[in-house]
Design an enzyme around this catalytic site. Structure first.
Site, PDB file in Angstrom:
ATOM      1  N   CYS A   1     -18.009  37.683  72.675  1.00 25.26           N
ATOM      2  CA  CYS A   1     -18.057  38.490  74.026  1.00 25.26           C
ATOM      3  C   CYS A   1     -17.658  38.885  74.661  1.00 25.26           C
ATOM      4  O   CYS A   1     -18.995  39.501  74.677  1.00 25.26           O
ATOM      5  CB  CYS A   1     -15.696  37.279  74.793  1.00 25.26           C
TER       6      CYS A   1
ATOM      7  N   GLU B   1     -19.217  30.764  72.350  1.00 28.39           N
ATOM      8  CA  GLU B   1     -17.652  31.211  71.513  1.00 28.39           C
ATOM      9  C   GLU B   1     -16.854  29.658  71.805  1.00 28.39           C
ATOM     10  O   GLU B   1     -16.457  28.869  72.866  1.00 28.39           O
ATOM     11  CB  GLU B   1     -17.043  32.300  72.414  1.00 28.39           C
TER      12      GLU B   1
ATOM     13  N   LYS C   1     -12.493  38.510  66.211  1.00 28.84           N
ATOM     14  CA  LYS C   1     -12.196  38.791  67.309  1.00 28.84           C
ATOM     15  C   LYS C   1     -11.267  40.288  67.064  1.00 28.84           C
ATOM     16  O   LYS C   1      -9.951  40.345  66.985  1.00 28.84           O
ATOM     17  CB  LYS C   1     -12.211  38.368  68.786  1.00 28.84           C
TER      18      LYS C   1
END
Length: 534
Positions: free
Chosen positions: A410, A290, A355
């Site tokens: 995440c 990430e 995201k």
């Protein structure tokens, strides 16, 4: 009644709170990386006794509910402090700016989260009886509170008690039927049942519930042993993965002055021979973690050209990278997104996933607090002007040479039932993350265990690239086929396990959980009418 049970039941005032706190803290030892399953028994058995004590707090509902909620809050506070203390490490990455807030992270968040078990204990008290069915009432109520914790205020289902079972290969298989919250219901019922050993009036009263709990635990193990095949999962043809773990300290990662050093480190590690001697050009897909760069990769042709020199013919790079939209008229900068980008051997970006589920205060500041926080000179942890924007919807990531990919960034991977997009079912869960914020603490182990459980729930393989670890490839049964440990630099070369047919949880998980909770509630209400407290 045993002397120990009697002492807990009769405890009042600060002794009651202290006992609840200690019981909750012990429960954290059942979570990764410790995995001491009996610790959950030592945590939830006293919790049942504390609720027995609440039932004797006085006539009427008010004192009973107050006593139950009091015990539940202290139990939750101990559980979350012991299980989440490692969050404090993030406040020390930039200690000059955030160290002052460390107590709020280490104690403040657990204090807020503790209101969920406080509600669960109070709900259990409403359903409380004098017989063994009260353990089922407790399991029902605490599971309801965990579901609420996983959804309210953006949700935070981290370290649900079900993870005590969900980290062990055989026990975790029932998640393919009932998911994390089904595991939580079972874990609480099993771990709370030994409370009857200290309070049962007869031998039958003392041993029936613990005996049933032992039988259920054995049944879970048997189900898991039968479900997990003896042979390795078949691999997807013509796919060879290389996961790169740079083990880059967080304080260096987002400093733009280090951009060239970081890029050269990523390229060097990615090009090194693998543990089995495999050359990087044999990899069809290289995966980086990430937010890999302290700059906007899609606006940096030189860096894209460097990536192109790494990739062999037909291979692609999948990497985390911040992304910015074009500014609207009158705006100086566009919106920023925490993204995964796919790059081919020509340095062309083929696609992106943005995201959806952002981390409050880590990646953005809630709008209702934004003005106040900025007025006192604070900001979110990530150095992005205004913070990241969430994507409006979850979509499959299309990657040449791979089946459809359910991408997660995440902690998106910790949300049961939310990792797959609407529409056609993907054949792979991809998780890229950066846990360097938390150092070598239990945090990264807990994060990996929760992502691993998503593979079992959905019947899909998991490919996980983490900056400092744990990077791994997991098959649809939760078996780790290859991994890189926490705190090391290196590459992992692995095949991609094939997906299995959709699990019952994937197809009907909400119905199964809802039906189970309704049955538990009806059983508790029936027993409550037959065996009232007074």
């Amino acid at each position: 009644m045993s002397p120990l049970a009697d002492r807990v039941i009769r405890a009042r005032a600060w002794r009651r709170g202290l006992m609840a706190f200690a019981a909750g803290a012990v429960g954290a030892l059942a979570l990764p990386p410790f995995g001491i399953l009996p610790a959950l028994v030592l945590s939830l058995t006293p919790a049942v006794w504390l609720l027995d004590g609440a039932a004797k707090a006085g006539p009427g509902w008010a004192p009973r509910l107050k006593s139950a909620a009091f015990a539940g809050w202290f139990w939750g506070f101990g559980y979350f402090v012991a299980g989440l203390w490692w969050l404090g490490a993030a406040f020390l990455v930039e200690a000059d700016q955030f160290a002052w807030a460390l107590p709020f992270g280490v104690l403040g968040l657990p204090a807020l989260l503790a209101f969920f078990p406080a509600f669960g204990f109070a709900l259990a008290q409403i359903l409380w009886t004098r017989d063994a069915s009260r353990v089922l009432s407790f399991a029902f109520a605490l599971t309801v509170s965990e579901i609420l914790r996983g959804h309210l205020f953006t949700g935070f289902p981290w370290n649900s008690p079900g993870m005590a079972l969900g980290q062990h290969l055989w026990f975790m298989q029932i998640a393919s039927v009932a998911g994390l919250y089904g595991l939580t219901l079972l874990a609480v019922a099993i771990a709370g049942a030994p409370a009857l050993l200290g309070t049962g009036a007869t031998t039958r009263d003392r041993w029936t519930a613990p005996g049933l709990a032992a039988a259920v635990l054995a049944g879970l193990a048997a189900f898991g042993a039968l479900r997990v095949p003896a042979d390795p999962t078949a691999a997807v043809a013509d796919v060879r993965l290389r996961l790169m773990q740079p083990n880059l300290p967080q304080d260096a990662k987002f400093n733009p002055r280090n951009r060239d050093i970081i890029m050269q480190r990523y390229l060097r590690i990615s090009a090194e021979p693998g543990p089995d001697g495999q050359d990087h050009e044999q990899a069809t897909h290289i995966v980086w973690p990430e937010s890999a760069f302290p700059f906007l990769l899609h606006r940096d042709p030189a860096s894209l050209a460097q990536i192109a020199t790494l990739l062999g013919p037909g291979s692609v790079l999948i990497t985390g990278a911040a992304r910015m939209d074009e500014p609207l008229p009158g705006e100086a900068v566009g919106k920023f997104f925490n993204a995964i980008q796919v790059i081919d051997e020509k340095g062309t970006i083929l696609g992106s996933y943005d995201k959806v589920h952002l981390v409050p205060f880590g990646e953005y500041v809630p709008r209702f607090l934004d003005a106040l926080i900025r007025a006192v000179g604070l900001r979110q942890f990530v150095h992005i002007p205004g913070g990241f924007e969430p994507s409006e919807r979850r979509t499959n990531l299309e990657v040449p040479g791979l089946p459809p990919v359910a991408a997660t960034i995440c902690y998106e991977a910790i949300f049961p039932g939310e990792v797959l997009p609407d529409g056609p079912r993907p054949d792979l869960i991809l998780n890229v993350t950066n846990d360097a914020w938390f150092g070598r603490t239990p945090g990264p182990y807990q994060h990996f265990a929760q992502a691993r459980l998503r593979a079992v729930e959905e019947g899909l393989p998991l490919v996980r690239a983490a900056n400092t670890g744990i990077s791994a490839v997991v098959d649809p049964f939760g078996r780790v086929t290859g991994s890189l440990p926490l705190g090391v630099e290196g590459v992992l070369d692995a095949a991609l396990p094939a997906a299995v047919p959709p699990t019952l949880y994937n197809r009907h998980g909400r119905f199964v959980l809802t039906a189970t909770l309704v049955i538990c509630l009806m059983a508790a209400l029936t027993r409550r009418r037959r065996r009232p407290l007074a």
